[in-house]
Design a protein around this motif. Structure first.
Motif, mmCIF file in Angstrom:
data_model
loop_
_atom_site.group_PDB
_atom_site.id
_atom_site.type_symbol
_atom_site.label_atom_id
_atom_site.label_comp_id
_atom_site.label_asym_id
_atom_site.label_seq_id
_atom_site.Cartn_x
_atom_site.Cartn_y
_atom_site.Cartn_z
ATOM 1 N N UNK A 1 8.312 -8.012 10.461
ATOM 2 C CA UNK A 1 7.481 -9.063 10.473
ATOM 3 C C UNK A 1 7.909 -10.330 9.828
ATOM 4 N N UNK B 1 -2.029 -6.771 5.514
ATOM 5 C CA UNK B 1 -2.553 -5.661 5.636
ATOM 6 C C UNK B 1 -1.666 -4.459 5.062
ATOM 7 N N UNK C 1 0.800 -1.284 0.137
ATOM 8 C CA UNK C 1 0.056 -0.070 -0.158
ATOM 9 C C UNK C 1 0.848 1.150 -0.037
ATOM 10 N N UNK D 1 8.937 -14.039 11.219
ATOM 11 C CA UNK D 1 8.230 -15.177 10.686
ATOM 12 C C UNK D 1 9.399 -16.469 10.335
ATOM 13 N N UNK E 1 9.979 -17.815 13.611
ATOM 14 C CA UNK E 1 8.932 -18.549 13.944
ATOM 15 C C UNK E 1 8.994 -19.792 13.294
ATOM 16 N N UNK F 1 1.431 -13.476 11.874
ATOM 17 C CA UNK F 1 2.387 -12.436 11.451
ATOM 18 C C UNK F 1 2.097 -12.110 10.076
ATOM 19 N N UNK F 2 1.577 -13.269 9.299
ATOM 20 C CA UNK F 2 1.358 -13.388 7.929
ATOM 21 C C UNK F 2 -0.089 -12.460 7.718
ATOM 22 N N UNK G 1 -0.856 -10.083 9.673
ATOM 23 C CA UNK G 1 -0.456 -8.807 9.877
ATOM 24 C C UNK G 1 0.359 -8.040 8.484
ATOM 25 N N UNK G 2 1.167 -8.948 8.095
ATOM 26 C CA UNK G 2 1.830 -8.413 6.849
ATOM 27 C C UNK G 2 0.798 -8.207 5.767
ATOM 28 N N UNK H 1 9.583 -23.490 15.267
ATOM 29 C CA UNK H 1 8.437 -24.396 15.460
ATOM 30 C C UNK H 1 8.928 -25.796 14.294
ATOM 31 N N UNK I 1 2.872 -21.608 12.647
ATOM 32 C CA UNK I 1 3.577 -20.565 13.701
ATOM 33 C C UNK I 1 3.656 -19.050 12.986
ATOM 34 N N UNK I 2 3.539 -18.938 11.672
ATOM 35 C CA UNK I 2 3.762 -17.893 11.021
ATOM 36 C C UNK I 2 2.599 -16.992 10.536
#
Lengths: 98, 98
Positions: free
Chosen positions: A72, B93, A44, A76, A79, B87-88, B90-91, A83, B83-84
């Motif tokens: 982010x 957006x 964006x 990831x 994470x 955040x995915x 969030x990303x 995991x 696990x991600x």
């Protein structure tokens, strides 16, 4: 986003320059500029702004969106690694000795 | 291991044949055979055995190691995805509307 684009964003954040970030990665300036343009077009708000504007070798920096997206993404990666760590240890035992 | 090799193992498990597994993936038999040979060489025990032996278009199946490695790999994929996931979201957006 992928590891290459994340490294490029990190390089721009650290060096304040697309050219220097590219050079640090052994990547041509034109390729780095293309990746930046692609990323800026996919989000964006732009992730990178060229401080002296346009396709010059002037300074560049991450926008607030750029910092957040990079953060982010790096989280990831951590994470995903954390995991999958126990299974990775199990899988390694099946591998032939190197 | 990666997604392509995992899909190939899964295809061999499901079809009992390297040729059919390859065809299902739109991959040449020779390429599939090469991937199987690479995988078999990388692990302590082969992951795939050709039931009628050798480089023929006969049947093939996963060994117990093959089943276990495939299972561990597929579980790692699910773990990485789960696990991600926050955040995915969030990303996403930050992404431009498609």
């Amino acid at each position: 986003m992928g590891p290459g684009k994340a490294d490029l964003l990190e390089g721009i954040r650290d060096t304040g320059s697309i050219a220097q970030a590219a050079s640090r990665m052994g990547m041509s300036y034109m390729r780095a500029w293309g990746l930046v343009r692609t990323m800026n077009g996919c989000f964006r708000e732009p992730l990178v702004v060229a401080e002296r504007g346009g396709n010059t070798r002037g300074g560049a920096r991450l926008t607030q969106s750029g910092e957040q997206v990079l953060g982010l993404y790096r989280e990831m990666e951590r994470q995903a690694l954390a995991s999958t760590q126990p299974n990775w240890e199990r899988l390694r035992r099946f591998l032939a000795a190197p």
